[in-house]
Design an enzyme around this catalytic site. Sequence first.
Site, PDB file in Angstrom:
ATOM      1  N   LYS A 180      -5.663  12.622  -9.186  1.00 50.45           N
ATOM      2  CA  LYS A 180      -6.114  11.612  -8.230  1.00 50.45           C
ATOM      3  C   LYS A 180      -4.857  10.973  -7.611  1.00 50.45           C
ATOM      4  CE  LYS A 180      -7.326   7.252  -7.031  1.00 50.45           C
ATOM      5  NZ  LYS A 180      -6.615   7.325  -5.752  1.00 50.45           N
ATOM      6  N   GLU A 255       4.563   4.962 -16.088  1.00 51.17           N
ATOM      7  CA  GLU A 255       5.831   4.611 -15.444  1.00 51.17           C
ATOM      8  C   GLU A 255       5.486   3.559 -14.412  1.00 51.17           C
ATOM      9  OE1 GLU A 255       8.619   3.814 -13.532  1.00 51.17           O
ATOM     10  OE2 GLU A 255       8.179   5.612 -12.372  1.00 51.17           O
ATOM     11  N   CYS A 289      10.830   2.997  -7.670  1.00 52.54           N
ATOM     12  CA  CYS A 289      10.889   2.210  -8.903  1.00 52.54           C
ATOM     13  C   CYS A 289      12.310   2.124  -9.411  1.00 52.54           C
ATOM     14  CB  CYS A 289       9.969   2.811  -9.954  1.00 52.54           C
ATOM     15  SG  CYS A 289      10.377   4.493 -10.298  1.00 52.54           S
ATOM     16  N   GLU A 390       9.039  -7.261  -9.283  1.00 49.94           N
ATOM     17  CA  GLU A 390       9.342  -6.090  -8.464  1.00 49.94           C
ATOM     18  C   GLU A 390       8.819  -6.326  -7.039  1.00 49.94           C
ATOM     19  OE1 GLU A 390       7.229  -2.324  -9.270  1.00 49.94           O
ATOM     20  OE2 GLU A 390       9.178  -1.349  -9.101  1.00 49.94           O
TER      21      GLU A 390
HETATM   22  N1  LIG Z   1       6.470   2.756 -10.429  1.00 50.52           N
HETATM   23  C1  LIG Z   1       6.332   3.076  -9.184  1.00 50.52           C
HETATM   24  O1  LIG Z   1       6.935   4.000  -8.724  1.00 50.52           O
HETATM   25  C2  LIG Z   1       5.370   2.361  -8.345  1.00 50.52           C
HETATM   26  C3  LIG Z   1       5.194   0.999  -8.486  1.00 50.52           C
HETATM   27  N2  LIG Z   1       4.314   0.365  -7.690  1.00 50.52           N
HETATM   28  C4  LIG Z   1       4.216  -1.114  -7.808  1.00 50.52           C
HETATM   29  O2  LIG Z   1       2.869  -1.476  -7.712  1.00 50.52           O
HETATM   30  C5  LIG Z   1       2.658  -2.357  -6.612  1.00 50.52           C
HETATM   31  C6  LIG Z   1       1.286  -2.109  -6.012  1.00 50.52           C
HETATM   32  O3  LIG Z   1       1.172  -0.791  -5.495  1.00 50.52           O
HETATM   33  P1  LIG Z   1      -0.231  -0.021  -5.533  1.00 50.52           P
HETATM   34  O4  LIG Z   1      -0.243   1.158  -4.689  1.00 50.52           O
HETATM   35  O5  LIG Z   1      -1.301  -1.041  -5.278  1.00 50.52           O
HETATM   36  O6  LIG Z   1      -0.244   0.480  -7.060  1.00 50.52           O
HETATM   37  P2  LIG Z   1      -1.472   0.900  -7.943  1.00 50.52           P
HETATM   38  O7  LIG Z   1      -1.057   0.860  -9.353  1.00 50.52           O
HETATM   39  O8  LIG Z   1      -2.681   0.143  -7.534  1.00 50.52           O
HETATM   40  O9  LIG Z   1      -1.720   2.423  -7.500  1.00 50.52           O
HETATM   41  C7  LIG Z   1      -1.187   3.532  -8.159  1.00 50.52           C
HETATM   42  C8  LIG Z   1      -2.272   4.578  -8.374  1.00 50.52           C
HETATM   43  O10 LIG Z   1      -3.287   4.068  -9.250  1.00 50.52           O
HETATM   44  C9  LIG Z   1      -4.568   4.157  -8.619  1.00 50.52           C
HETATM   45  N3  LIG Z   1      -5.411   3.062  -9.096  1.00 50.52           N
HETATM   46  C10 LIG Z   1      -5.620   1.840  -8.549  1.00 50.52           C
HETATM   47  N4  LIG Z   1      -6.471   1.113  -9.314  1.00 50.52           N
HETATM   48  C11 LIG Z   1      -6.807   1.893 -10.373  1.00 50.52           C
HETATM   49  C12 LIG Z   1      -7.647   1.716 -11.512  1.00 50.52           C
HETATM   50  N5  LIG Z   1      -8.295   0.586 -11.743  1.00 50.52           N
HETATM   51  N6  LIG Z   1      -7.749   2.728 -12.383  1.00 50.52           N
HETATM   52  C13 LIG Z   1      -7.082   3.877 -12.214  1.00 50.52           C
HETATM   53  N7  LIG Z   1      -6.283   4.117 -11.140  1.00 50.52           N
HETATM   54  C14 LIG Z   1      -6.137   3.136 -10.232  1.00 50.52           C
HETATM   55  C15 LIG Z   1      -4.235   4.099  -7.136  1.00 50.52           C
HETATM   56  O11 LIG Z   1      -5.300   4.577  -6.348  1.00 50.52           O
HETATM   57  P3  LIG Z   1      -5.512   3.991  -4.841  1.00 50.52           P
HETATM   58  O12 LIG Z   1      -4.322   4.382  -4.072  1.00 50.52           O
HETATM   59  O13 LIG Z   1      -6.733   4.674  -4.396  1.00 50.52           O
HETATM   60  O14 LIG Z   1      -5.657   2.516  -5.003  1.00 50.52           O
HETATM   61  C16 LIG Z   1      -3.002   4.973  -7.095  1.00 50.52           C
HETATM   62  O15 LIG Z   1      -3.367   6.329  -7.166  1.00 50.52           O
HETATM   63  C17 LIG Z   1       3.833  -2.093  -5.697  1.00 50.52           C
HETATM   64  O16 LIG Z   1       4.120  -3.198  -4.902  1.00 50.52           O
HETATM   65  C18 LIG Z   1       4.928  -1.808  -6.684  1.00 50.52           C
HETATM   66  O17 LIG Z   1       5.486  -3.000  -7.160  1.00 50.52           O
HETATM   67  C19 LIG Z   1       3.573   1.047  -6.759  1.00 50.52           C
HETATM   68  C20 LIG Z   1       3.714   2.376  -6.579  1.00 50.52           C
HETATM   69  C21 LIG Z   1       4.661   3.127  -7.343  1.00 50.52           C
HETATM   70  O1  LIG Z   2      14.268   7.639  -7.791  1.00 55.27           O
HETATM   71  C1  LIG Z   2      13.547   8.636  -7.883  1.00 55.27           C
HETATM   72  O2  LIG Z   2      13.902   9.716  -7.487  1.00 55.27           O
HETATM   73  C2  LIG Z   2      12.200   8.549  -8.511  1.00 55.27           C
HETATM   74  C3  LIG Z   2      11.727   7.168  -8.541  1.00 55.27           C
HETATM   75  C4  LIG Z   2      10.338   7.046  -9.001  1.00 55.27           C
HETATM   76  O3  LIG Z   2       9.888   7.705  -9.891  1.00 55.27           O
HETATM   77  C5  LIG Z   2       9.465   6.083  -8.357  1.00 55.27           C
HETATM   78  O4  LIG Z   2       9.919   5.346  -7.498  1.00 55.27           O
HETATM   79  O5  LIG Z   2       8.281   6.063  -8.693  1.00 55.27           O
END
Ligand SMILES: NC(=O)C1=CN([C@@H]2O[C@H](COP(=O)(O)OP(=O)(O)OC[C@H]3O[C@@H](n4cnc5c(N)ncnc54)[C@H](OP(=O)(O)O)[C@@H]3O)[C@@H](O)[C@H]2O)C=CC1
Ligand SMILES: O=C(O)CCC(=O)C(=O)O
Length: 488
Positions: A180, A255, A289, A390
């Site tokens: 997903k 992560e 991240c 973050e």
């Molecule tokens: N570690 C990283 O690399 C990342 C960190 N983030 C952090 O998270 C913040 C918010 O980003 P956001 O995109 O809203 O992140 P989310 O955690 O909401 O989304 C990540 C994934 O989880 C899915 N998801 C959302 N809600 C649920 C749930 N209840 N159960 C299972 N899966 C779910 C999302 O689907 P859908 O897209 O359909 O909502 C998406 O596929 C960012 O501002 C950032 O700080 C975000 C992205 C990557």
């Molecule tokens: O820095 C990268 O190449 C990967 C970073 C990462 O995993 C993320 O932002 O979710």
Amino acid sequence: MQTVSEVKIYKNFIDNEWVDSESHETIKSINPAQKNEVVGYLQKSTKQDLEKAVQSAHKAKKSWRKLGQAARGQLLFKAANLIEENLDDIAETMTREMGKTLPEAKGETARGVAILRYYAGEGMRKNGDVIPSSDQDALMFTKRVPLGVVGIITPWNFPVAIPIWKIAPALVYGNTVVFKPATEAAVTAAKVVECFVKAGIPEGVLNFITGSGSVIGQALIDHPLLNGISFTGSETVGEQVAASAAARGIKYQLEMGGKNPVIVTKDADLDAAVEAVISGSFRSTGQKCTATSRVIVETEVYDQFKEKLIQATENITVGDGLKEGIWMGPCASESQFNTVKRYIEQGKQEGASLIYGGEQLTGGDYDNGFYIIPTIFDEVTPDMVIAQEEIFGPVICLMKAANLDEAIEIANYTKYGLSASIFTSNIGSLLEFIDEIDAGLVRINAESAGVELQAPFGGMKASSTGSREQGEAAKEFYTSIKTIFIKG
Ligand SMILES: NC(=O)C1=CN([C@@H]2O[C@H](COP(=O)(O)OP(=O)(O)OC[C@H]3O[C@@H](n4cnc5c(N)ncnc54)[C@H](OP(=O)(O)O)[C@@H]3O)[C@@H](O)[C@H]2O)C=CC1
Ligand SMILES: O=C(O)CCC(=O)C(=O)O
């Protein structure tokens, strides 16, 4: 002007078929650089669709395991070749869908190909060890076996690399997958899945489903037939994944981000440090991240570093990532754009000094996208919200430290521990940093971002939970060990 009929509708891939959702509804994915442009329509799936996807993966478990590791590896080689053949299209879709510049998107897609080939090679590598038994007439060995059905939930910031670094090891070690992707970047994900399909993935082995995270994502993590889940995204959702997986005793891997520091000591090469801070903080519009978000500089060189940093930031060109000469694209979505603006306001209110940027770009094409000027805050103190949470945007927090000990103390003063970097020419300082910093990724004289596919990736504290991703570490997550004893 774009018409609806020109825009493709992407389907779910379940049980070896591209299918519409039972809802007969779609969600649009838009271009953050041109918000009136729809990149594609995706299925707004229901829990019933999700049920079919999980059942399909469950049904395929045995035959995929029995196919053997070598044959599974061969399939990944084919998928890698197909992604390589379609690299330009996939990368362009990524830029249009989530805003990262085209050169970065091409780099990421090429990285996806390399990850696939790395795990394809695993097809021919060992999956166990022989261990001497205390009984001389016995043979004792371990065999790594797949978990079964694995759920993979990915974010929008690396729409090719992250899905591939989860799907490739899951498949080669014999698991079937329900994938997903983030809705923001699901068209790009669909194009990656198309390559697996063209490569001849057997029935039920890889299932792709789009729709709301809170509906199908949640139903996936709660599904009783799931044997493992790998998630990258926000902490809030990560915690839900952990709670649900722990309640059923299944393996999970999370992560969830970082607040990554770069320390610049008084003996550092300041030009190299500035270049790395610019790249680590602003590439991908700060939406990694591993992005640099706190820069802690020793007092003696603070003003000099700051001046050089501002000069370098002035040269950054912001715009549509498809255009040549653009260095930084828009925020990936309106919601991310609003989050970044909210943090900038918060920084001003809590007394940090805004010395560069801090505003959205307006006028002409900028009015159609989610553009923020790269932003630098000075006089940030460790307790401020902008130094703790973050932001996931192009914002640097500059902080002063009297010496290395204080710099490390500030660097560790956060709940996160993903990546950290130091710029120094002093071997004693770098050795101290390696020992004392709380981070899973420790970088010396290099930017905080920069992950190599063959090495373990993951963080400490609230950044990650479960075993590391990528490289050989992925085997730990996607397999379980059987210890076998044969008496002769
Ligand atoms: N570690 C990283 O690399 C990342 C960190 N983030 C952090 O998270 C913040 C918010 O980003 P956001 O995109 O809203 O992140 P989310 O955690 O909401 O989304 C990540 C994934 O989880 C899915 N998801 C959302 N809600 C649920 C749930 N209840 N159960 C299972 N899966 C779910 C999302 O689907 P859908 O897209 O359909 O909502 C998406 O596929 C960012 O501002 C950032 O700080 C975000 C992205 C990557
Ligand atoms: O820095 C990268 O190449 C990967 C970073 C990462 O995993 C993320 O932002 O979710």
